[in-house]
Enzyme design. Structure first.
Site, PDB file in Angstrom:
ATOM      1  N   LYS A  22      29.141  51.663  48.505  1.00  0.00           N
ATOM      2  CA  LYS A  22      28.960  53.083  48.819  1.00  0.00           C
ATOM      3  C   LYS A  22      27.873  53.276  49.871  1.00  0.00           C
ATOM      4  O   LYS A  22      28.064  53.970  50.880  1.00  0.00           O
ATOM      5  CB  LYS A  22      28.616  53.860  47.543  1.00  0.00           C
ATOM      6  N   ARG A  91      23.747  58.244  42.701  1.00  0.00           N
ATOM      7  CA  ARG A  91      25.031  57.603  42.383  1.00  0.00           C
ATOM      8  C   ARG A  91      24.907  56.086  42.429  1.00  0.00           C
ATOM      9  O   ARG A  91      24.126  55.535  43.207  1.00  0.00           O
ATOM     10  CB  ARG A  91      26.110  58.025  43.382  1.00  0.00           C
ATOM     11  N   GLY A 100      34.360  54.850  38.503  1.00  0.00           N
ATOM     12  CA  GLY A 100      34.095  55.506  37.224  1.00  0.00           C
ATOM     13  C   GLY A 100      33.388  54.664  36.195  1.00  0.00           C
ATOM     14  O   GLY A 100      33.127  55.138  35.083  1.00  0.00           O
ATOM     15  N   MET A 102      30.308  53.208  36.352  1.00  0.00           N
ATOM     16  CA  MET A 102      28.858  53.403  36.229  1.00  0.00           C
ATOM     17  C   MET A 102      28.532  54.883  36.393  1.00  0.00           C
ATOM     18  O   MET A 102      29.422  55.726  36.339  1.00  0.00           O
ATOM     19  CB  MET A 102      28.126  52.498  37.214  1.00  0.00           C
ATOM     20  N   ARG A 336      35.668  54.090  51.595  1.00  0.00           N
ATOM     21  CA  ARG A 336      35.771  52.678  51.221  1.00  0.00           C
ATOM     22  C   ARG A 336      37.201  52.243  51.497  1.00  0.00           C
ATOM     23  O   ARG A 336      38.109  53.077  51.599  1.00  0.00           O
ATOM     24  CB  ARG A 336      35.430  52.464  49.743  1.00  0.00           C
ATOM     25  N   HIS A 452      40.758  59.484  37.492  1.00  0.00           N
ATOM     26  CA  HIS A 452      40.279  58.217  36.944  1.00  0.00           C
ATOM     27  C   HIS A 452      41.441  57.334  36.507  1.00  0.00           C
ATOM     28  O   HIS A 452      41.500  56.138  36.819  1.00  0.00           O
ATOM     29  CB  HIS A 452      39.344  58.490  35.763  1.00  0.00           C
ATOM     30  N   SER A 778      50.381  13.022  39.838  1.00  0.00           N
ATOM     31  CA  SER A 778      50.599  14.442  39.566  1.00  0.00           C
ATOM     32  C   SER A 778      49.590  14.852  38.507  1.00  0.00           C
ATOM     33  O   SER A 778      49.551  14.266  37.418  1.00  0.00           O
ATOM     34  CB  SER A 778      52.024  14.706  39.074  1.00  0.00           C
ATOM     35  N   CYS A 846      51.110  19.725  38.416  1.00  0.00           N
ATOM     36  CA  CYS A 846      52.269  20.289  37.734  1.00  0.00           C
ATOM     37  C   CYS A 846      51.885  21.102  36.496  1.00  0.00           C
ATOM     38  O   CYS A 846      52.746  21.508  35.731  1.00  0.00           O
ATOM     39  CB  CYS A 846      53.268  19.203  37.347  1.00  0.00           C
ATOM     40  N   TYR A 866      51.083  19.121  47.189  1.00  0.00           N
ATOM     41  CA  TYR A 866      51.951  20.191  46.704  1.00  0.00           C
ATOM     42  C   TYR A 866      51.441  20.713  45.366  1.00  0.00           C
ATOM     43  O   TYR A 866      50.623  20.074  44.700  1.00  0.00           O
ATOM     44  CB  TYR A 866      53.400  19.697  46.545  1.00  0.00           C
TER      45      TYR A 866
END
Length: 890
Positions: A22, A91, A100, A102, A336, A452, A778, A846, A866
């Site tokens: 902010k 703020r 919302g 804090m 923002r 909110h 693997s 894997c 991979y």
């Protein structure tokens, strides 16, 4: 001395770590010359110092006083001045947006002396002054002094009922003056101290309260969910108040430069006349669409549109903007980079690339695998959709079905019991976050796309419909009504966050258009086209290959359609289930070699058929086949069930079934206290005669069969649970002998590379030795995680993982995202030492981590070739492999 306070004019967006999101963005807008009320920022460093010591950092009060004095000089007014007071907002503003979570305190500096002779006189509006004061007392009492916010809300509701007011605008100056006294008495009763009249004390305590709000439970929960570190702290912005509650020519709003739900261009946002910013997101009154501002205050609207264009071009992204109109004059209060849905993320990234604001690489970096996974969730079947119960604002897309619940605690309770729920509220508050996390969907009767509920749901990827004004929510009686229909708690409803509709009962689900694209290549709309373009670019830049974990020809075929470049894990144990269990039982119960050989001979053609089908589906691509891994007793009936059957027969005076007796004897003989660390994997292959040979022969004969059919089979044989190179050497001798036998019988070479899984810490630490016998590695990160941490996954996740997450032992389950410091370090060691011993050693992973976005980036970094994951995660892994390749590039 460390500096802890910066004026807006001294900062910029590049200082977000220090000034918070902010504060940094307010500084950036100031730098751009936009109309920003002046102010200053108390840094995140000051917050961290306060949280560490429990006291202000040295010199902080003096710095705040100095910057406040500069504000006062510029404004020509002092904080709390009796005849014309300067008021400020206080703020929170963390590095990462936490909407919302804090605290905010408005109108700081107002007191009994300055409310009438000062603010009311200077504004020419007593009602406005009284309204501002009641907001300060309420916010300060709740946030700073710890009074239960519900007490203030109840007092407000009681007053509105007594005077017959539909909402807060129906309260006059006298009503509000009385409400302030009620609030002040509430504070005295609940805390034992009066509401402070000193403006300086108000400001100091407000700043420290915002610091403390960093660790309130809802903020901690939000950080855990969003994987935001706990040690960042929040900055505090102190800003000159401007007032949207000065009458019908004033108001506050939230604007988006593009629709955060769909990504489409246009004018999106909410505006609320005669209101302060908190009113817009709180749902206290229903807002009007932003384009209504063009009628109410056309000059402010046109200036806002120009500012929106400036900010989007400057940030090169969707911007979320908060603003206030004070008697026709526009003030920019915040911007923002806006939170967005998965649909909007892909659409916006593609559009910005088309507009030349970002490159193709940047567009790919703007989307991520979790968003892609959400787009692959099912949608409601249009042919089965019935008449909706109600309509609202489509705040966060997707489709969800669940039982209606009316408070956060009930949502959590039912969710933990495995039930799918829809959280229904008039409007959510930050305290509802646990229930929002537990719910499949959120439905509110008030609020809009900037409320909110909407903002938090979009950030979490949860289905949400807001502002369904047709429904009346009765949380006390735990139900909502719409028309003549009553929906009580536990009643199943369906919520369509894309259409903004709510349906009775459970509407059937169908595959998404994105899934159809992966299946067929069709691009029916701009969203799917945006996904396709992102995937094409990811495939063009990625280094990591992507394979699938698949055990059937059907799974293999689907994985290939989804872009898999082979199979990284084919689990042979899944081929021993169903009707084949009896053959496994026969093998286990065999009294001699001949009987065991007959059972294995019966299994051979069945396995060969399975392998042939999978090799056909993946023709020309590698298929890594893991030899039998689980303990053999897993293929036998339950031990307790067998014992009960035998005992029951004996108790009834009869002879128990001979087969049951033999099975029970085998189960008892093979019983292990910890079978996952017992006779399984390579160990089983070394002590169970013929088992390895049968499986290898089935693979080899399937290869021959596919070659005779004109195919290009590329089978690889993987030995599980290796601890030492000697185990692998012994198995390889048997594998090589069988491959040679089949090659001789077929009159053609049968070349199947032989490798191993690295899934035990010892294997990782001796990888250089094991690489002497292994042609590929693997990493089985599921077992490697279990054995490194000493966790039994089946037990610990339900037993104590929630407590570990709550206490911050880890921020995410190590079974979900690779533990880089522990398990990841073992992987790094094995990669380095394996390739040192055998240059060019092919390596993949894997475990389930192969489809986790964050883990894919790690595997790219350590140099694997991979990743392999479930078929439905293949597109996610492809996307993230592309994004990983861009890290560190310009």
């Amino acid at each position: 001395m460390v500096r802890h306070v910066y004026a807006f004019a001294e900062g910029g967006r590049e200082q977000a770590d220090l000034l918070g999101g902010k504060g940094a963005n307010l500084a950036e807008m100031t730098r751009l010359g936009l109309p920003v009320p002046p102010g200053f920022v108390v840094t995140t460093e000051a917050c961290r110092a306060f949280l560490a010591t429990g006291g202000e950092p040295p010199g902080l009060s003096r710095e705040i006083s100095d910057h406040l004095a500069a504000l006062e000089r510029a404004a020509g007014r002092r904080l709390g001045q009796r005849d014309d007071p300067l008021l400020v907002s206080v703020r929170s503003g963390a590095r990462h947006s936490m909407p919302g979570m804090m605290e905010t305190i408005l109108d700081v500096g107002l007191n009994d002396d300055s409310v009438l002779g000062g603010l009311a006189k200077s504004a020419g509006d007593e009602r406005f002054a009284r309204d501002s004061y009641r907001r300060l007392v309420q916010m300060f009492g709740c946030t700073v002094m710890g009074v239960d916010g519900a007490l203030f809300e109840q007092a407000l509701e009681d007053l509105k009922r007594d005077v017959g007011a539909a909402d807060d605008l129906g309260l006059n100056a006298v009503d509000l003056a009385g409400l302030v006294e009620t609030y002040k008495e509430l504070i005295r009763r609940e805390t034992g101290e009066p509401f402070p009249q000193s403006p300086a004390e108000q400001l100091q305590r407000a700043v420290l309260a915002v610091f403390q709000s960093w660790n309130v439970e809802r903020a901690r929960l939000y950080r855990r969910r969003e994987h935001i570190p706990d040690d960042l702290g929040t900055a505090v912005t102190v800003q000159t108040m401007v007032f949207g509650n000065l009458g019908p020519d004033s108001g506050s709003g939230v604007a988006f430069t593009r629709d955060p739900a769909t990504g489409r261009s246009g004018v999106y946002g909410d505006y609320l006349a005669n209101a302060q910013g908190e009113d817009v997101v709180s749902g206290i009154r229903n807002t009007v669409p932003l384009d209504e501002l063009a009628r109410i205050a056309p000059e402010a609207y046109e200036q806002l549109r120009r500012n929106m264009e400036t900010l989007e071009a400057h940030y090169r992204d969707l911007c979320d903007i908060e603003f206030t109109v004070e008697r026709g004059r526009l003030w920019m209060l915040q911007t923002r980079v806006g939170k967005r849905t998965a649909e909007a993320a892909f659409t916006i990234a593609s559009a910005l690339a088309d507009e030349g604001l970002v490159s193709a690489d940047e567009a790919l970096d703007r989307v991520h695998g979790d968003q892609l996974a959400r787009l692959m969730f099912p949608r409601f079947d249009a042919s089965a959709v019935r008449e909706p119960l109600a309509h609202g604002v489509p705040a966060s897309p997707g489709a969800a079905v669940g039982a209606a619940v009316f408070d956060s605690a009930e949502a959590v309770r039912r969710g933990e019991a495995g039930e799918k729920v829809v959280l229904v509220r008039e409007e959510t508050t930050p305290d509802d976050l646990p229930g929002m996390v537990a719910a499949q969907a959120i439905l509110t009767s008030r609020g809009g796309k900037t409320s909110h509920a909407a903002v938090v749901a979009r950030g979490m990827g949860t289905v949400c419909v807001c502002g369904a004004e047709e429904i009346t929510v009765d949380t006390r009686r735990r139900r909502f009504t719409v028309g003549g229909t009553v929906v009580g708690e536990g009643t199943v409803i369906s919520v369509d966050g894309s259409a903004g509709a709510v349906y009775p009962g459970a509407v059937p689900l169908v595959d998404s258009a994105v899934v159809r694209y992966f299946e067929t290549g069709e691009r029916p709309d701009p969203l799917v086209d945006a996904v396709a373009r992102a995937m094409e670019h990811a495939d063009g830049v990625r280094r990591l290959g992507v394979r699938a974990n698949a055990d059937t020809p059907e799974d293999a075929a689907r994985a290939r359609r989804f872009g898999a470049e082979g199979i990284g894990l084919c689990r042979t144990e899944h081929m021993f289930l169903g009707d084949r269990r009896r053959l496994v039982e026969a093998m286990i119960l065999a009294d001699d070699d001949a009987e065991r050989d007959r059972a294995l001979e019966a299994l051979l053609p069945l396995q060969r058929q399975d392998f042939s089908g999978i090799l056909d589906a993946m023709d020309g691509l590698p298929v890594t086949i893991r030899l039998l891994d689980p303990p053999l007793h897993e293929f036998l009936p339950d031990r307790m069930e067998l014992a009960v059957r035998v005992a029951t027969a004996e108790a009834q005076g009869g002879a128990p079934d001979e087969h049951d007796v033999r099975l029970l004897d085998a189960v008892n003989r093979m019983h292990e206290e910890n079978p996952m660390l017992g006779l399984r994997g390579v160990r089983l292959g070394l002590v169970a005669p013929g088992l390895v040979a049968m499986q290898v022969r089935a693979v080899a004969e399937a290869v021959v069969e596919r070659r005779h059919a004109g195919g290009d089979p590329r089978a690889e044989i993987m030995v599980p649970l290796i601890d030492t190179v000697e185990e692998l050497r012994l198995v390889r001798e048997e594998v090589d002998r069988v491959l040679a036998d089949v090659a001789a019988e077929a009159g053609m070479p049968v070349d199947c590379p032989v490798g191993t899984m690295i899934e035990l810490p010892r294997a990782a630490l001796t990888a250089g030795l094991i690489a002497e016998e292994a042609e590929f590695f693997s990493f089985g990160t599921n077992d490697l995680t279990q054995t490194t941490w000493g966790f039994s996954r089946d037990d610990v996740e339900a037993a104590f993982f929630s407590a570990y997450l709550d206490k911050g032992v880890f921020t995410v389950s190590p079974f979900e995202t690779i533990d880089r410091k522990g398990v990841g370090r073992l992987v790094e060691i094995a990669v380095r030492e394996g390739r040192a011993a055998r240059p060019g050693l092919h390596m993949g992973v894997c475990g389930e981590h192969g489809g986790d976005p964050e883990s894919v980036h790690f595997f790219h970094t350590v140099g694997l070739d991979y990743v392999s994951c479930s078929p439905f995660r293949v597109p996610v892994a492809r996307l993230e492999a592309g994004r990983a390749a861009l890290e560190g590039t310009e």
